[in-house]
Design an enzyme around this catalytic site. Structure first.
Site, PDB file in Angstrom:
ATOM      1  N   GLY A  72       0.818  -1.212   0.000  1.00 16.51           N
ATOM      2  CA  GLY A  72       0.000   0.000   0.000  1.00 16.51           C
ATOM      3  C   GLY A  72       0.846   1.253   0.000  1.00 16.51           C
ATOM      4  O   GLY A  72       0.523   2.241   0.650  1.00 16.51           O
ATOM      5  N   SER A  99       8.012   3.381   2.163  1.00 21.92           N
ATOM      6  CA  SER A  99       9.015   4.434   1.873  1.00 21.92           C
ATOM      7  C   SER A  99       8.341   5.646   1.258  1.00 21.92           C
ATOM      8  O   SER A  99       8.789   6.776   1.453  1.00 21.92           O
ATOM      9  CB  SER A  99      10.064   3.923   0.882  1.00 21.92           C
ATOM     10  N   TRP A 138       7.741   8.620   3.202  1.00 20.87           N
ATOM     11  CA  TRP A 138       8.918   9.264   3.775  1.00 20.87           C
ATOM     12  C   TRP A 138       9.694  10.082   2.749  1.00 20.87           C
ATOM     13  O   TRP A 138      10.699  10.721   3.100  1.00 20.87           O
ATOM     14  CB  TRP A 138       9.858   8.220   4.380  1.00 20.87           C
ATOM     15  N   GLY A 178      10.966  14.755  -3.745  1.00 28.66           N
ATOM     16  CA  GLY A 178       9.796  14.954  -4.588  1.00 28.66           C
ATOM     17  C   GLY A 178       9.857  14.046  -5.799  1.00 28.66           C
ATOM     18  O   GLY A 178      10.514  13.003  -5.771  1.00 28.66           O
ATOM     19  N   GLU A 214      17.779  19.241  -8.086  1.00 23.50           N
ATOM     20  CA  GLU A 214      18.460  18.320  -7.171  1.00 23.50           C
ATOM     21  C   GLU A 214      19.758  17.869  -7.806  1.00 23.50           C
ATOM     22  O   GLU A 214      19.949  18.031  -9.024  1.00 23.50           O
ATOM     23  CB  GLU A 214      17.585  17.079  -6.937  1.00 23.50           C
ATOM     24  N   HIS A 233      22.290   6.131   0.561  1.00 23.94           N
ATOM     25  CA  HIS A 233      22.132   7.573   0.730  1.00 23.94           C
ATOM     26  C   HIS A 233      23.348   8.057   1.504  1.00 23.94           C
ATOM     27  O   HIS A 233      23.672   7.513   2.555  1.00 23.94           O
ATOM     28  CB  HIS A 233      20.849   7.909   1.495  1.00 23.94           C
ATOM     29  N   ARG A 262      25.517  10.242  -6.177  1.00 23.00           N
ATOM     30  CA  ARG A 262      25.326   9.718  -4.825  1.00 23.00           C
ATOM     31  C   ARG A 262      26.383   8.713  -4.395  1.00 23.00           C
ATOM     32  O   ARG A 262      26.840   8.735  -3.256  1.00 23.00           O
ATOM     33  CB  ARG A 262      23.976   8.989  -4.766  1.00 23.00           C
ATOM     34  N   HIS A 292      19.447   2.906   0.827  1.00 28.46           N
ATOM     35  CA  HIS A 292      18.357   3.831   0.576  1.00 28.46           C
ATOM     36  C   HIS A 292      17.420   3.332  -0.511  1.00 28.46           C
ATOM     37  O   HIS A 292      16.212   3.472  -0.419  1.00 28.46           O
ATOM     38  CB  HIS A 292      18.973   5.169   0.162  1.00 28.46           C
ATOM     39  N   ARG A 315      20.394   5.200  -9.457  1.00 35.78           N
ATOM     40  CA  ARG A 315      19.163   5.958  -9.689  1.00 35.78           C
ATOM     41  C   ARG A 315      19.427   7.463  -9.642  1.00 35.78           C
ATOM     42  O   ARG A 315      20.114   7.956  -8.756  1.00 35.78           O
ATOM     43  CB  ARG A 315      18.167   5.590  -8.596  1.00 35.78           C
TER      44      ARG A 315
HETATM   45  C1  LIG Z   1      13.557   8.309   3.460  1.00 39.22           C
HETATM   46  C2  LIG Z   1      13.328   8.144   1.996  1.00 39.22           C
HETATM   47  C3  LIG Z   1      13.252   9.263   1.170  1.00 39.22           C
HETATM   48  C4  LIG Z   1      13.024   9.124  -0.197  1.00 39.22           C
HETATM   49  N1  LIG Z   1      12.897  10.231  -0.985  1.00 39.22           N
HETATM   50  C5  LIG Z   1      12.569  10.094  -2.294  1.00 39.22           C
HETATM   51  C6  LIG Z   1      12.294  11.228  -3.103  1.00 39.22           C
HETATM   52  O1  LIG Z   1      12.326  12.356  -2.645  1.00 39.22           O
HETATM   53  N2  LIG Z   1      11.978  11.019  -4.406  1.00 39.22           N
HETATM   54  C7  LIG Z   1      11.913   9.774  -4.964  1.00 39.22           C
HETATM   55  O2  LIG Z   1      11.615   9.642  -6.155  1.00 39.22           O
HETATM   56  N3  LIG Z   1      12.152   8.680  -4.206  1.00 39.22           N
HETATM   57  C8  LIG Z   1      12.464   8.810  -2.889  1.00 39.22           C
HETATM   58  N4  LIG Z   1      12.682   7.693  -2.126  1.00 39.22           N
HETATM   59  C9  LIG Z   1      12.455   6.379  -2.713  1.00 39.22           C
HETATM   60  C10 LIG Z   1      10.954   6.169  -2.855  1.00 39.22           C
HETATM   61  O3  LIG Z   1      10.301   6.671  -1.711  1.00 39.22           O
HETATM   62  C11 LIG Z   1      10.610   4.697  -3.021  1.00 39.22           C
HETATM   63  O4  LIG Z   1      11.396   4.108  -4.000  1.00 39.22           O
HETATM   64  C12 LIG Z   1       9.143   4.549  -3.410  1.00 39.22           C
HETATM   65  O5  LIG Z   1       8.342   5.251  -2.481  1.00 39.22           O
HETATM   66  C13 LIG Z   1       8.759   3.101  -3.438  1.00 39.22           C
HETATM   67  O6  LIG Z   1       7.358   3.021  -3.556  1.00 39.22           O
HETATM   68  P1  LIG Z   1       6.700   1.588  -3.496  1.00 39.22           P
HETATM   69  O7  LIG Z   1       5.245   1.800  -3.586  1.00 39.22           O
HETATM   70  O8  LIG Z   1       7.363   0.697  -4.455  1.00 39.22           O
HETATM   71  O9  LIG Z   1       7.114   1.020  -2.039  1.00 39.22           O
HETATM   72  P2  LIG Z   1       6.691   1.519  -0.589  1.00 39.22           P
HETATM   73  O10 LIG Z   1       6.217   2.897  -0.573  1.00 39.22           O
HETATM   74  O11 LIG Z   1       7.831   1.171   0.327  1.00 39.22           O
HETATM   75  O12 LIG Z   1       5.450   0.601  -0.241  1.00 39.22           O
HETATM   76  C14 LIG Z   1       5.605  -0.785  -0.069  1.00 39.22           C
HETATM   77  C15 LIG Z   1       4.345  -1.345   0.543  1.00 39.22           C
HETATM   78  O13 LIG Z   1       4.425  -2.759   0.589  1.00 39.22           O
HETATM   79  C16 LIG Z   1       4.097  -3.214   1.902  1.00 39.22           C
HETATM   80  N5  LIG Z   1       4.727  -4.522   2.091  1.00 39.22           N
HETATM   81  C17 LIG Z   1       6.036  -4.860   2.107  1.00 39.22           C
HETATM   82  N6  LIG Z   1       6.173  -6.183   2.256  1.00 39.22           N
HETATM   83  C18 LIG Z   1       4.920  -6.701   2.325  1.00 39.22           C
HETATM   84  C19 LIG Z   1       4.397  -8.016   2.496  1.00 39.22           C
HETATM   85  N7  LIG Z   1       5.188  -9.074   2.617  1.00 39.22           N
HETATM   86  N8  LIG Z   1       3.061  -8.163   2.542  1.00 39.22           N
HETATM   87  C20 LIG Z   1       2.209  -7.088   2.427  1.00 39.22           C
HETATM   88  N9  LIG Z   1       2.661  -5.823   2.263  1.00 39.22           N
HETATM   89  C21 LIG Z   1       3.993  -5.649   2.207  1.00 39.22           C
HETATM   90  C22 LIG Z   1       4.569  -2.097   2.795  1.00 39.22           C
HETATM   91  O14 LIG Z   1       4.001  -2.144   4.079  1.00 39.22           O
HETATM   92  C23 LIG Z   1       4.102  -0.903   1.974  1.00 39.22           C
HETATM   93  O15 LIG Z   1       2.714  -0.708   2.150  1.00 39.22           O
HETATM   94  C24 LIG Z   1      12.920   7.824  -0.753  1.00 39.22           C
HETATM   95  C25 LIG Z   1      13.013   6.701   0.077  1.00 39.22           C
HETATM   96  C26 LIG Z   1      13.204   6.858   1.439  1.00 39.22           C
HETATM   97  C27 LIG Z   1      13.289   5.637   2.304  1.00 39.22           C
END
Ligand SMILES: Cc1cc2nc3c(=O)[nH]c(=O)nc-3n(C[C@H](O)[C@H](O)[C@H](O)COP(=O)(O)OP(=O)(O)OC[C@H]3O[C@@H](n4cnc5c(N)ncnc54)[C@H](O)[C@@H]3O)c2cc1C
Length: 530
Positions: free
Chosen positions: A24, A53, A56, A60, A125, A244, A290, A349, A384
């Site tokens: 989610g 993530s 967090w 942007g 950036e 990071h 990075r 990161h 990245r």
């Molecule tokens: C601190 C931080 C700052 C960042 N800043 C930036 C930024 O400014 N710009 C940018 O482009 N990227 C940034 N990134 C990277 C970016 O946030 C992530 O790559 C991106 O949000 C990933 O999205 P996602 O939906 O794939 O995963 P996530 O947002 O991590 O969501 C994963 C989901 O899967 C769920 N999950 C995991 N395992 C399971 C399981 N076994 N069963 C059920 N659910 C599960 C989790 O609970 C969560 O709901 C940042 C990352 C971090 C950590």
């Protein structure tokens, strides 16, 4: 293996019209919204908005939307960051579709920063040649995006969100993924639930918690990568892990982040003696790629000189208002960033590698799609470009929705999940000594600086830990760790996020992506074990 899997009869799932999205975060929720009004079940290990993530993200989203910017310029920056192995066609596609996805986010209510005339305010950036980062109130992008999407999801009746469901297995019938098995109550329940599905979309995020120091939430532990690999999916570029350079070093797990934007705004890196060490290492100093900055910081920390991000001059009194999240983390630890340098350390990161997908987010296993950080689309190559990951998540999540709608016409059949029975499998993973050791060993040997000998010992240790702890959630993590370690061992060069002290140069014959299955990784591990 759990004892009760035999009790599930996958044949009885045929005709089920359900799409299950695992995760989610931004990728999962965006895909669910794009699939509406088609019925979708989102399974998330934690309440949505937590354990992701996406919430967090501080910088942007990158999108070529300013008057002087073009797809070609954004592409050139993406190719340069990726160190020779970006899939140019896929990257161009992602960048071209970026502005439309930003408009989608605006339509879901994301309050991106705007100027007096209502135009989007774009920031610059590191490693971006133009101002192209769409932000919210300085460092609030992730939180604001997720708040808007969560509200939209809650208002969409076709989306069923099941929070606290930890997916442990993909159900595979022949070459098809036909559902998932999940454990409710944040993985603490004794009962497991089967979710039959015609399409499973893996959006489970990254791998940070395979390592000791990471900026990722605890749910980012490589489970989705491991489960897909165990189901036979091809994995690409697992060795490329981005560190990071400036996680705040105050002993917190996960480590809070001092956003890249601080360096973009002129903050400098100094050691304890006040020396600005990045000027010795790269002409762009703090704005170098990075991986270069991460190695610079790592070297100072390892040598005992310490590394600090000094924002006192560049940001100074405006810190609290411009970077509220970073400000709060520092103040909690008794550091006032307005007047004091912030102690920093590199932390895992982002994972450039992941489950191989095509332009429509399809994996190599039928019935399984994937989006977001769990994937390897090829757009990041070996490293990245900052803020391209949120962009990748929305672009490919939208493409998956289109692809599924086209491939799987909606049928009227629908069933609620069946109970997959009880077992006394692992209830808590956090206190397992094997997990702590895995994270320590990954940081030591598959971290910022790697070597062939170190990776060999790591691969042997992973095999031992796997024998010591056979529980399913640990085995998902072990599968992901094996792929990263063996791919890093095989790649005898340094490129992007992968640096080998015994092969410190880029080697032309390695200018290609890595493709490997879990079986390939296991063969390499067996050779090393002798
Ligand atoms: C601190 C931080 C700052 C960042 N800043 C930036 C930024 O400014 N710009 C940018 O482009 N990227 C940034 N990134 C990277 C970016 O946030 C992530 O790559 C991106 O949000 C990933 O999205 P996602 O939906 O794939 O995963 P996530 O947002 O991590 O969501 C994963 C989901 O899967 C769920 N999950 C995991 N395992 C399971 C399981 N076994 N069963 C059920 N659910 C599960 C989790 O609970 C969560 O709901 C940042 C990352 C971090 C950590």
């Amino acid at each position: 293996m759990p004892t009760n899997i035999e009790s599930i009869r996958p044949q009885s799932w045929q005709g089920i019209d359900d799409i299950v999205i695992v995760g989610g975060g931004l990728a999962g929720l965006f895909c669910a919204l794009k699939l509406a009004p088609r019925p979708v079940t989102v399974l998330a290990a934690a309440p949505i908005g937590h354990g992701a993530s996406s919430a967090w993200a501080q910088g942007g989203i990158a999108a070529a939307m300013s008057p002087g910017d073009t797809v070609e310029k954004h592409l050139a920056d993406t190719l340069a960051a990726g160190a020779g192995i970006v899939d140019e066609k896929i990257a161009r596609l992602m960048i071209s579709e970026g502005p439309d996805r930003i408009r989608d986010l605006l339509s879901y209510g994301v309050p991106f920063d705007r100027g007096l005339e209502g135009q989007l305010l774009l920031s610059r950036e590191a490693a971006h040649s133009e101002r192209r980062i769409v932000r919210v109130k300085g460092d609030q992008a992730g939180k604001a995006i997720m708040e808007a999407l969560i509200a939209a999801v809650r208002n969409t009746p076709s989306i069923r969100v099941m929070e606290g469901y930890v997916v442990e297995e993909l159900v595979v019938e022949g070459r098809f993924v036909s559902g998932v098995i999940a454990r409710p109550d944040a993985g603490k329940s004794k009962t497991r639930v089967a979710f039959p599905a015609r399409a499973v979309v893996m959006c489970s995020g990254g791998i940070g918690h395979l390592y000791q120091v990471t900026t990722n939430p605890a749910e980012a532990r490589g489970a989705g990568l491991g489960m897909a690999a165990k189901a036979g999916a091809m994995i690409a570029d697992p060795e490329f892990v981005q560190f990071h350079p400036t996680a705040i070093d105050i002993g917190r797990d996960p480590a809070p982040l001092a956003t890249e934007a601080l360096r973009g705004d002129g903050a400098i890196l100094v050691n304890a003696a006040g020396h600005r060490f990045m000027t010795d290492l790269h002409p762009d100093a703090e704005l170098a790629p990075r991986d270069v900055v991460a190695r610079g910081v790592f070297a100072e920390v390892k040598a005992g000189r310490g590394a600090f991000l000094d924002c006192t001059k560049a940001v100074g009194a405006h810190f609290r208002e411009r970077f509220p999240t970073v400000y709060a983390s520092c103040m909690e630890a008794g550091i006032d960033p307005v007047t004091q340098p912030i102690p920093v350390v590199p932390a895992v990161h982002y994972h450039m590698g992941g489950v191989l997908v095509d332009a429509d987010g399809k994996t190599t296993v039928d019935g399984l799609w994937a989006a977001g950080e769990v994937t390897s689309t090829g757009v990041h190559g070996a490293n990245r470009l900052a803020s391209n990951s949120l962009l990748e998540a929305v672009v490919f999540a939208a493409r998956i929705a289109e692809n599924i709608k086209g491939m799987l016409p909606e049928s009227t059949l629908y069933e609620w999940p069946k109970n997959a029975g009880e077992n006394d499998e692992l209830v808590t993973l956090e206190d397992s000594p094997q997990l702590a050791e895995l994270r320590r060993r990954m940081s030591a040997e598959a971290g910022v600086i790697r070597s062939g000998e170190g990776l060999k010992t790591l691969i042997r240790d992973i095999a031992r830990l796997e024998r010591e702890n056979t529980r399913i959630r640990f085995s998902n993590m072990v599968a992901a760790a094996k792929l990263i370690a063996t791919a890093a061992y095989r790649r005898e060069e340094s490129r992007g996020g992968h640096f080998r002290s015994d092969c410190p140069y880029t080697v032309e014959s390695w200018r290609h992506r890595t493709y490997m299955t879990l079986k390939d990784a296991e063969r390499t591990a067996a050779e090393i074990a002798g």
